[in-house]
Design an enzyme around this catalytic site. Structure first.
Site, PDB file in Angstrom:
ATOM      1  N   ASP A   1      61.522  31.849  22.640  1.00 43.25           N
ATOM      2  CA  ASP A   1      60.595  31.492  21.570  1.00 43.25           C
ATOM      3  C   ASP A   1      60.802  32.521  20.459  1.00 43.25           C
ATOM      4  O   ASP A   1      60.358  33.662  20.574  1.00 43.25           O
ATOM      5  CB  ASP A   1      59.156  31.526  22.095  1.00 43.25           C
TER       6      ASP A   1
ATOM      7  N   LYS B   1      61.213  34.678  10.071  1.00 46.28           N
ATOM      8  CA  LYS B   1      61.341  33.251  10.396  1.00 46.28           C
ATOM      9  C   LYS B   1      60.937  32.376   9.201  1.00 46.28           C
ATOM     10  O   LYS B   1      61.456  31.287   9.014  1.00 46.28           O
ATOM     11  CB  LYS B   1      60.479  32.932  11.611  1.00 46.28           C
TER      12      LYS B   1
ATOM     13  N   GLU C   1      59.089  23.244  19.192  1.00 37.85           N
ATOM     14  CA  GLU C   1      58.060  24.035  19.877  1.00 37.85           C
ATOM     15  C   GLU C   1      56.995  23.168  20.556  1.00 37.85           C
ATOM     16  O   GLU C   1      56.613  23.449  21.702  1.00 37.85           O
ATOM     17  CB  GLU C   1      57.426  25.020  18.891  1.00 37.85           C
TER      18      GLU C   1
ATOM     19  N   ASP D   1      49.197  24.464  16.756  1.00 42.95           N
ATOM     20  CA  ASP D   1      49.920  25.739  16.870  1.00 42.95           C
ATOM     21  C   ASP D   1      49.551  26.660  15.710  1.00 42.95           C
ATOM     22  O   ASP D   1      49.996  26.478  14.580  1.00 42.95           O
ATOM     23  CB  ASP D   1      51.432  25.453  16.876  1.00 42.95           C
TER      24      ASP D   1
END
Length: 619
Positions: free
Chosen positions: A23, A86, A186, A210
């Site tokens: 992850d 990211k 994800e 999320d």
């Protein structure tokens, strides 16, 4: 003689190499594997904890520190400590222009469409390199904990990531010495961690909420016959727990009657306040009052005030949930399960609001920080062929793509994509008046097409003559179940179209495929360096052209010093372009940008005011 491996960490016989699930997160990253008991488990390297902060620090020599050790430098050396990388993966300068104030490090800004670069010391880094450093650390931790080499991985990305961002993630994996078997969404990984979608007979519609440190997204998934289909996604790539922290910091600044402007200039103090705010937020998940002091600043916060501070941000996430349902053409009642992902979902107020909106208690039994990595490990186990109950669809053995400027390979269908598949990307011309475009199709994993296998070449003819950058050419790859690749090119403004059929795997043995994969990992570092040099040269040449054109067109609005100094900077950039040092080119380009920005803005102001008076000046 057969070799038998024993995993020293577990004492178990090891028949196959371990494939890990990773992850790669905005705030924290982690790695998981399937243990000998056949259960997914997050890897905890001795004394370092489960979570690896997604932070990279560069010292004066340019050496990288990653994770917990790097996090300490957020306060003492913020300019050379990079976080939330990211957010920058596969992004251009224009994409992040409005969010520069959220980063304490320097993002090089040429106001163009080029991919972002980050300056630390005298070096310039791409988000791919920085993500590669984080993945290297995860690989090293996994190898140290498991006492076995780790060379293959499944890496997760948000469902909304586009092709460019997914390819950037693959490239980062390659740079870290990993063969990335699959990029998994994800929300799909989170579902697998809860066992949803493992039973082929199961049919469900689920929502995955999320809320991480820096990003929020909600995904609506349909699961049928073991296939996950993303029905819709919504969210905000600049909304997360960091915003909760920021709201707390500004509350404390106001309560202590501090000067916000003066504080903003003190990066170290602001970082200390931000970390204290994060501490307060976490504490309020299990207590009603936080009361500490930072120097002379009182840092007091109660639960009710905290909920009031974050109320609007949480409401934004619920609006995203409404929009995702609307896009999926579903009602709340049609959602079978709700899954919570991301550390920020630990906030009790967030859980309450999600439960209230969906009308059902969300799944939060699995640690929300770990759930995605655990699901990625399950996906890795499936790919390793260890799950007999799950059917694996055929996949492409090698990446397929086209040649772009400078002899670079631009991947359109990545290795291990499910077959049949369709993917595409948009391109444009590089020369004014260009009427033909040569499309060369390649197969392989190297960054330079010269190292890959050429499959075909054809010309798209009859593009209307326009300035460079205006034509829009869609190139689509369609790979059918029989392994036949159809490459289609269409210029959208004129409708000019051309296509060709290819059999990409013809003549390739398993040994050849394996050799090509090994070569791609072995040469990953030099390949990426070459790619970045070619890209830096391309950007530098474009900047030289733009600067010289700007002087010619607008000399009447510039003084002699501005013109002569600009020419000096242009000459310095031209000299750097003849060298083979990527950082020198980027440094000279940055200097030219910095020098010209003030008077370029002045000229544009003149242009705007002239246009308002009914006049115009040539741009």
């Amino acid at each position: 003689m057969a070799k038998i491996s024993i995993n020293l960490a577990t004492g178990a016989f090891q028949q196959e190499e371990i494939i890990v699930g990773i992850d790669l997160g905005t705030t924290n990253s982690l790695v998981a594997f399937i243990n000998p008991e056949k259960n997914p488990q997050v890897i905890n390297d001795t004394g370092k904890g489960l979570l690896v902060p997604s932070v990279v620090h560069f010292n004066a020599k340019g050496d990288a520190l990653v994770g917990n050790e790097a996090k300490d430098f957020l306060i003492t050396d913020p300019a050379n400590t990079i976080f939330s990388v990211k957010r920058l993966l596969g992004r251009s300068y224009k994409d992040v222009a409005n969010h520069q104030d959220t980063f304490s490090y320097k993002i090089i800004d040429d106001e163009g469409d080029s991919l972002v670069k980050i300056k630390a010391g005298d070096r310039f880094y791409t988000p791919i390199e920085l993500s590669g450093e984080i993945l290297k650390e995860l690989k090293a931790r996994a190898e140290h904990a498991l006492k076995t080499p780790v060379n293959r991985a499944v890496i997760t990305v948000p469902a909304y990531f586009n092709d460019s961002q997914r390819q950037a993630t693959r490239d980062a994996g390659k740079l870290a010495g990993l063969d990335v078997l699959r990029i998994v969404n994800e929300p799909t990984a989170a579902s697998l961690a809860y066992g949803i979608g493992l039973d082929p007979a199961q049919q469900k519609t689920i929502a995955v909420y999320d809320l991480g440190g820096g990003t929020f997204d909600v995904s609506i998934l349909s699961i049928q016959n073991g296939i996950f289909e993303v029905l819709s996604t919504n969210g905000n790539t600049f909304l997360g727990g960091d915003d909760f922290d920021r709201a707390i910091v500004y509350y404390w600044i106001a309560k202590n009657k501090l000067n916000k402007e003066e504080l903003s200039a003190d990066l170290s103090l602001m970082q200390s306040l931000r970390l204290k705010a994060e501490e307060a937020k976490k504490a309020l998940s299990s207590q009603n009052l936080f009361n500490e002091k930072l120097g002379d600043i009182w840092c007091t916060l109660d639960m009710q005030t905290f909920e009031e501070l974050v109320k609007d941000k949480v409401a934004e996430t619920i609006t995203s949930c409404k929009n995702a349902l609307k896009d999926a053409k579903l009602s709340v009642e049609e959602i079978d399960e709700v899954i919570l992902v991301g550390g920020s979902t630990r906030t009790p107020y967030v859980k309450q609001q999600v439960e209230s909106f969906f009308g059902r208690k969300p799944h939060d039994q699995i640690n929300p920080d770990e759930v995605v990595a655990l699901g990625a490990a399950i996906q890795a186990d499936i790919l390793a062929g260890n799950r007999s109950d799950i059917l694996l669809l055929d996949v492409t053995p090698l990446s397929l793509g086209i040649e772009t400027m400078g002899g670079l390979m631009d991947v359109i269908v990545p290795r291990n994509a499910k077959v049949p598949t369709k993917a595409g990307r948009q391109y444009t011309t590089s020369l004014d008046g260009q009427v033909n475009m040569k499309i060369s199709v390649f197969q392989g994993e190297r960054d330079l097409v010269s190292e890959n296998r050429k499959l075909a070449e054809f010309d798209l003819k009859g593009i209307p003559a326009m300035p460079a950058g205006l034509p829009k050419v869609d190139i689509n790859f369609l790979l059918n179940a029989d392994g036949i690749l159809t490459v289609q090119a269409i210029e959208l403004r004129s409708g000019v179209k051309q296509e060709i059929d290819i059999t990409p795997s013809y003549g390739l043995t398993d040994d050849t495929v394996e050799r090509m994969l090994i070569d791609s990992i072995t040469h990953a570092k030099s390949d990426v360096e070459q790619r970045m040099l070619i890209e830096a040269r391309g950007e530098g040449e474009q900047l030289v052209y733009t600067a010289e054109r700007f002087i010619d067109k607008h000399s009447e609005f510039l003084n002699e010093t501005e013109i002569s100094e600009t020419r000096n900077y242009v000459d310095a950039l031209k000299a750097a372009l003849t060298a083979t040092v990527k950082d020198e080119i980027l440094k000279k380009a940055d200097e030219l940008n910095e020098f010209t920005r003030p008077f370029a803005e002045r000229v544009m102001d003149v242009a705007v005011s002239s246009a308002m008076k009914g006049k115009s000046i040539d741009k």
